[in-house]
Motif scaffolding. Structure first.
Motif, PDB file in Angstrom:
ATOM      1  N   SER A 171      54.031  59.804 -49.061  1.00 43.91           N
ATOM      2  CA  SER A 171      53.720  58.377 -49.147  1.00 43.91           C
ATOM      3  C   SER A 171      53.778  57.808 -50.567  1.00 43.91           C
ATOM      4  CB  SER A 171      52.336  58.104 -48.553  1.00 43.91           C
ATOM      5  OG  SER A 171      51.327  58.780 -49.297  1.00 43.91           O
ATOM      6  N   PHE A 172      53.753  58.668 -51.603  1.00 41.31           N
ATOM      7  CA  PHE A 172      53.822  58.157 -52.972  1.00 41.31           C
ATOM      8  C   PHE A 172      54.261  59.260 -53.927  1.00 41.31           C
ATOM      9  CE2 PHE A 172      49.825  60.337 -53.402  1.00 41.31           C
ATOM     10  CZ  PHE A 172      49.603  60.522 -54.769  1.00 41.31           C
ATOM     11  N   ALA A 173      54.700  58.846 -55.110  1.00 38.13           N
ATOM     12  CA  ALA A 173      55.037  59.781 -56.184  1.00 38.13           C
ATOM     13  C   ALA A 173      54.558  59.168 -57.491  1.00 38.13           C
ATOM     14  CB  ALA A 173      56.529  60.057 -56.232  1.00 38.13           C
ATOM     15  N   GLN A 174      53.912  59.984 -58.311  1.00 39.88           N
ATOM     16  CA  GLN A 174      53.284  59.495 -59.529  1.00 39.88           C
ATOM     17  C   GLN A 174      53.532  60.483 -60.661  1.00 39.88           C
ATOM     18  OE1 GLN A 174      49.290  57.471 -59.364  1.00 39.88           O
ATOM     19  NE2 GLN A 174      48.628  59.333 -60.397  1.00 39.88           N
ATOM     20  N   SER A 213      52.947  67.668 -52.822  1.00 41.34           N
ATOM     21  CA  SER A 213      52.847  68.440 -51.590  1.00 41.34           C
ATOM     22  C   SER A 213      54.034  68.195 -50.671  1.00 41.34           C
ATOM     23  CB  SER A 213      51.544  68.095 -50.854  1.00 41.34           C
ATOM     24  OG  SER A 213      51.505  66.715 -50.512  1.00 41.34           O
ATOM     25  N   ALA A 214      54.760  67.104 -50.907  1.00 44.83           N
ATOM     26  CA  ALA A 214      55.965  66.775 -50.146  1.00 44.83           C
ATOM     27  C   ALA A 214      56.759  65.751 -50.936  1.00 44.83           C
ATOM     28  CB  ALA A 214      55.608  66.221 -48.762  1.00 44.83           C
ATOM     29  N   ALA A 215      58.053  65.674 -50.658  1.00 42.91           N
ATOM     30  CA  ALA A 215      58.898  64.682 -51.319  1.00 42.91           C
ATOM     31  C   ALA A 215      58.560  63.275 -50.817  1.00 42.91           C
ATOM     32  CB  ALA A 215      60.367  64.985 -51.069  1.00 42.91           C
ATOM     33  N   TYR A 216      58.623  62.303 -51.717  1.00 42.92           N
ATOM     34  CA  TYR A 216      58.372  60.910 -51.342  1.00 42.92           C
ATOM     35  C   TYR A 216      59.451  60.421 -50.384  1.00 42.92           C
ATOM     36  CZ  TYR A 216      58.507  55.807 -51.852  1.00 42.92           C
ATOM     37  OH  TYR A 216      58.566  54.452 -51.615  1.00 42.92           O
ATOM     38  N   VAL A 217      59.038  59.689 -49.352  1.00 45.27           N
ATOM     39  CA  VAL A 217      59.956  59.119 -48.365  1.00 45.27           C
ATOM     40  C   VAL A 217      59.838  57.600 -48.412  1.00 45.27           C
ATOM     41  CG1 VAL A 217      60.596  58.990 -45.936  1.00 45.27           C
ATOM     42  CG2 VAL A 217      59.715  61.145 -46.882  1.00 45.27           C
ATOM     43  N   GLN A 218      60.931  56.927 -48.744  1.00 40.03           N
ATOM     44  CA  GLN A 218      60.913  55.471 -48.797  1.00 40.03           C
ATOM     45  C   GLN A 218      60.680  54.867 -47.420  1.00 40.03           C
ATOM     46  OE1 GLN A 218      64.699  55.073 -51.386  1.00 40.03           O
ATOM     47  NE2 GLN A 218      63.613  53.142 -51.661  1.00 40.03           N
ATOM     48  N   GLY A 219      59.771  53.877 -47.361  1.00 40.47           N
ATOM     49  CA  GLY A 219      59.515  53.153 -46.142  1.00 40.47           C
ATOM     50  C   GLY A 219      60.306  51.860 -46.084  1.00 40.47           C
ATOM     51  N   ALA A 220      59.895  50.966 -45.207  1.00 38.83           N
ATOM     52  CA  ALA A 220      60.607  49.703 -45.039  1.00 38.83           C
ATOM     53  C   ALA A 220      60.405  48.763 -46.217  1.00 38.83           C
ATOM     54  CB  ALA A 220      60.142  49.023 -43.748  1.00 38.83           C
ATOM     55  N   ILE A 244      47.740  55.236 -64.963  1.00 42.24           N
ATOM     56  CA  ILE A 244      47.839  54.870 -63.542  1.00 42.24           C
ATOM     57  C   ILE A 244      46.992  55.838 -62.717  1.00 42.24           C
ATOM     58  CG2 ILE A 244      49.374  54.905 -61.531  1.00 42.24           C
ATOM     59  CD1 ILE A 244      51.525  53.654 -63.171  1.00 42.24           C
ATOM     60  N   ALA A 245      46.351  55.291 -61.688  1.00 41.91           N
ATOM     61  CA  ALA A 245      45.578  56.090 -60.749  1.00 41.91           C
ATOM     62  C   ALA A 245      45.974  55.725 -59.324  1.00 41.91           C
ATOM     63  CB  ALA A 245      44.089  55.868 -60.934  1.00 41.91           C
ATOM     64  N   THR A 246      45.975  56.712 -58.430  1.00 38.48           N
ATOM     65  CA  THR A 246      46.225  56.461 -57.009  1.00 38.48           C
ATOM     66  C   THR A 246      45.105  57.091 -56.188  1.00 38.48           C
ATOM     67  OG1 THR A 246      48.628  56.323 -57.220  1.00 38.48           O
ATOM     68  CG2 THR A 246      47.759  56.883 -55.054  1.00 38.48           C
ATOM     69  N   PHE A 247      44.503  56.296 -55.327  1.00 39.75           N
ATOM     70  CA  PHE A 247      43.405  56.750 -54.472  1.00 39.75           C
ATOM     71  C   PHE A 247      43.858  56.747 -53.024  1.00 39.75           C
ATOM     72  CE2 PHE A 247      41.682  54.739 -58.223  1.00 39.75           C
ATOM     73  CZ  PHE A 247      40.626  55.551 -58.608  1.00 39.75           C
ATOM     74  N   ARG A 248      43.545  57.808 -52.296  1.00 48.60           N
ATOM     75  CA  ARG A 248      43.809  57.860 -50.856  1.00 48.60           C
ATOM     76  C   ARG A 248      42.572  57.350 -50.126  1.00 48.60           C
ATOM     77  NH1 ARG A 248      45.870  62.544 -53.199  1.00 48.60           N
ATOM     78  NH2 ARG A 248      48.071  63.036 -52.717  1.00 48.60           N
ATOM     79  N   CYS A 249      42.772  56.395 -49.241  1.00 45.06           N
ATOM     80  CA  CYS A 249      41.646  55.723 -48.575  1.00 45.06           C
ATOM     81  C   CYS A 249      41.814  55.747 -47.063  1.00 45.06           C
ATOM     82  CB  CYS A 249      41.553  54.263 -49.049  1.00 45.06           C
ATOM     83  SG  CYS A 249      41.505  54.061 -50.853  1.00 45.06           S
ATOM     84  N   SER A 250      40.715  55.985 -46.360  1.00 44.60           N
ATOM     85  CA  SER A 250      40.769  56.005 -44.895  1.00 44.60           C
ATOM     86  C   SER A 250      39.403  55.630 -44.317  1.00 44.60           C
ATOM     87  CB  SER A 250      41.193  57.389 -44.393  1.00 44.60           C
ATOM     88  OG  SER A 250      40.305  58.384 -44.843  1.00 44.60           O
ATOM     89  N   GLY A 261      49.506  54.933 -46.687  1.00 44.82           N
ATOM     90  CA  GLY A 261      49.313  56.359 -46.905  1.00 44.82           C
ATOM     91  C   GLY A 261      49.762  57.229 -45.751  1.00 44.82           C
ATOM     92  N   GLY A 262      50.255  56.614 -44.670  1.00 43.32           N
ATOM     93  CA  GLY A 262      50.696  57.367 -43.507  1.00 43.32           C
ATOM     94  C   GLY A 262      49.555  57.777 -42.599  1.00 43.32           C
ATOM     95  N   ALA A 263      49.820  57.882 -41.320  1.00 47.28           N
ATOM     96  CA  ALA A 263      48.837  58.333 -40.318  1.00 47.28           C
ATOM     97  C   ALA A 263      47.563  57.502 -40.345  1.00 47.28           C
ATOM     98  CB  ALA A 263      48.508  59.813 -40.520  1.00 47.28           C
ATOM     99  N   GLY A 264      47.703  56.182 -40.530  1.00 45.95           N
ATOM    100  CA  GLY A 264      46.552  55.302 -40.535  1.00 45.95           C
ATOM    101  C   GLY A 264      45.779  55.268 -41.834  1.00 45.95           C
ATOM    102  N   ARG A 265      46.267  55.953 -42.859  1.00 46.80           N
ATOM    103  CA  ARG A 265      45.607  55.952 -44.168  1.00 46.80           C
ATOM    104  C   ARG A 265      46.262  54.926 -45.092  1.00 46.80           C
ATOM    105  NH1 ARG A 265      46.144  61.466 -42.849  1.00 46.80           N
ATOM    106  NH2 ARG A 265      48.074  61.536 -44.035  1.00 46.80           N
ATOM    107  N   TYR A 266      45.563  54.625 -46.177  1.00 39.89           N
ATOM    108  CA  TYR A 266      46.044  53.660 -47.159  1.00 39.89           C
ATOM    109  C   TYR A 266      45.973  54.249 -48.560  1.00 39.89           C
ATOM    110  CZ  TYR A 266      45.579  50.247 -43.387  1.00 39.89           C
ATOM    111  OH  TYR A 266      45.703  49.567 -42.197  1.00 39.89           O
TER     112      TYR A 266
END
Length: 278
Positions: A115-118, A57-64, A272-278, A248-253
C-alpha cells in the motif's frame, strides 16, 4: 507547536506555491498538488556513506489514484504519482518526474508494503525538470512516500493508528550542528476521525538529534480523498506539517505526514512518517 487547517478545492495540476513566513503566520491551506522552494541550508562535510538500510514486506502496488510526497533540501512537492520504479531492496528510483541515480545511489530507512513505499534518498543524483541535484551523503536528503488515495471518505468512525514508520529527521539549517547531529530519530502518534464534513487527520512528531528535542503537531479536515493538508509554515521553511490519507488495503488506512520542526537548540529538521490506522 500546533497547527490547524482550512480546506480548499484543488486542481489536478501541480501548483507552484510560495509562502513567506510573515504572510503565513499560524494560518494554513490545503492542496492536492503543490511545489514549494525555500533557501537551501549551508553545506556541511559528509560522513562516510554505507549502503541502503531498511526493507519492505511487499512491493508497492499502484492503485486507481496513486499519490506521492517528496521533501527535498530546498523544495517540497506532492501530487499524482505518474511514474514509479521500485528496486529489489524496496527503494524507489523514480517518483513522478524525479529520478534518483548514482554509483552508488543510497537510500536509507526503506519501509513499506503493497500500500505504500517510503524512504530517504541519501547519496546520489536527483534529476527532474528543474535540473540535477547531487546528494553527497551529508545532511542533504530527500524524503519520500508514495501511497494510494482512498476512493471515498466514510462519514463516521474513529481509527486507531500504530506507532508509525519514519525516515530519519535530517538537518536543513538554522543553528549549526556537528556531523553526529545531521540526522536524528523520531517518534509520534496519529489519529483519523471520520464525520459528515470529512476526515479529521491529526499527527504529532517528536524528534531528537544531537541531544536536543522538538515537537510538531498538526491537524485538519479533508473533505476530498485526494487532498493534502498544509499547516503552519511548512511551505515557507518554518515548522509545519503536510498530511494526507491513503488506502492501507483490507479496510485499513494510512496517515502519511511530512513535517518540519525546530529543535530546542535552534536547528531545523524535516522528515516523513506513515501511520497504519484501522
Amino acid at each position: 507547536m500546533s497547527t490547524s487547517y482550512r480546506a480548499l478545492r484543488f486542481s489536478p495540476a501541480i501548483l507552484l506555491l510560495a509562502c513567506a513566513l510573515s504572510a503565513c503566520g499560524g494560518g494554513s491551506s490545503s492542496s492536492s498538488d503543490t511545489t514549494a522552494v525555500v533557501n537551501p541550508p549551508p553545506p556541511v562535510t559528509p560522513p562516510a556513506a554505507t549502503g541502503d538500510t531498511g526493507s519492505v514486506s511487499a512491493a508497492y502496488v499502484q492503485g486507481a489514484s496513486p499519490r506521492y510526497m517528496l521533501l527535498n533540501v530546498a523544495s517540497q512537492s506532492t501530487g499524482i504519482l505518474t511514474r514509479v520504479t521500485q528496486g529489489s531492496s524496496g527503494a524507489l528510483s523514480v517518483i513522478a518526474d524525479s529520478s534518483f541515480s548514482g554509483t552508488p545511489a543510497i537510500t536509507r530507512e526503506i519501509s513499506g508494503d503493497a500500500s505504500f513505499a517510503q524512504g530517504r534518498w541519501f547519496s546520489g543524483t536527483i534529476t527532474n525538470a528543474s535540473g540535477a541535484t547531487v546528494l553527497s551523503g551529508n545532511n542533504a536528503s530527500a524524503h519520500y512516500s508514495v501511497y494510494n488515495a482512498v476512493a471515498a471518505l466514510p462519514t463516521s468512525g474513529s481509527l486507531q493508528c500504530d506507532g508509525g514508520s519514519y525516515t530519519a529527521p535530517s538537518y536543513t539549517g538554522g543553528a549549526s550542528v556537528q556531523p553526529a547531529a545531521y540526522f536524528g530519530t523520531a517518534s509520534g502518534s496519529a489519529s483519523v476521525v471520520f464525520g459528515p464534513s470529512g476526515a479529521v487527520l491529526s499527527m504529532t512528531v517528536d524528534a531528537t538529534a544531537g541531544g536536543s528535542t522538538g515537537r510538531i503537531s498538526g491537524t485538519g479536515t479533508m473533505s476530498r480523498p485526494d487532498m493534502s493538508l498544509i499547516g503552519g509554515g511548512f511551505l515557507g521553511g518554518d515548522s509545519g506539517t503536510l498530511l494526507a490519507l491513503g488506502d492501507g488495503g483490507a479496510g485499513r488506512y494510512l496517515l502519511t505526514g511530512g513535517y518540519k520542526l525546530v529543535l530546542a537548540n535552534g536547528a531545523n529538521y524535516q522528515g516523513i512518517a506513515t501511520f497504519r490506522c484501522s
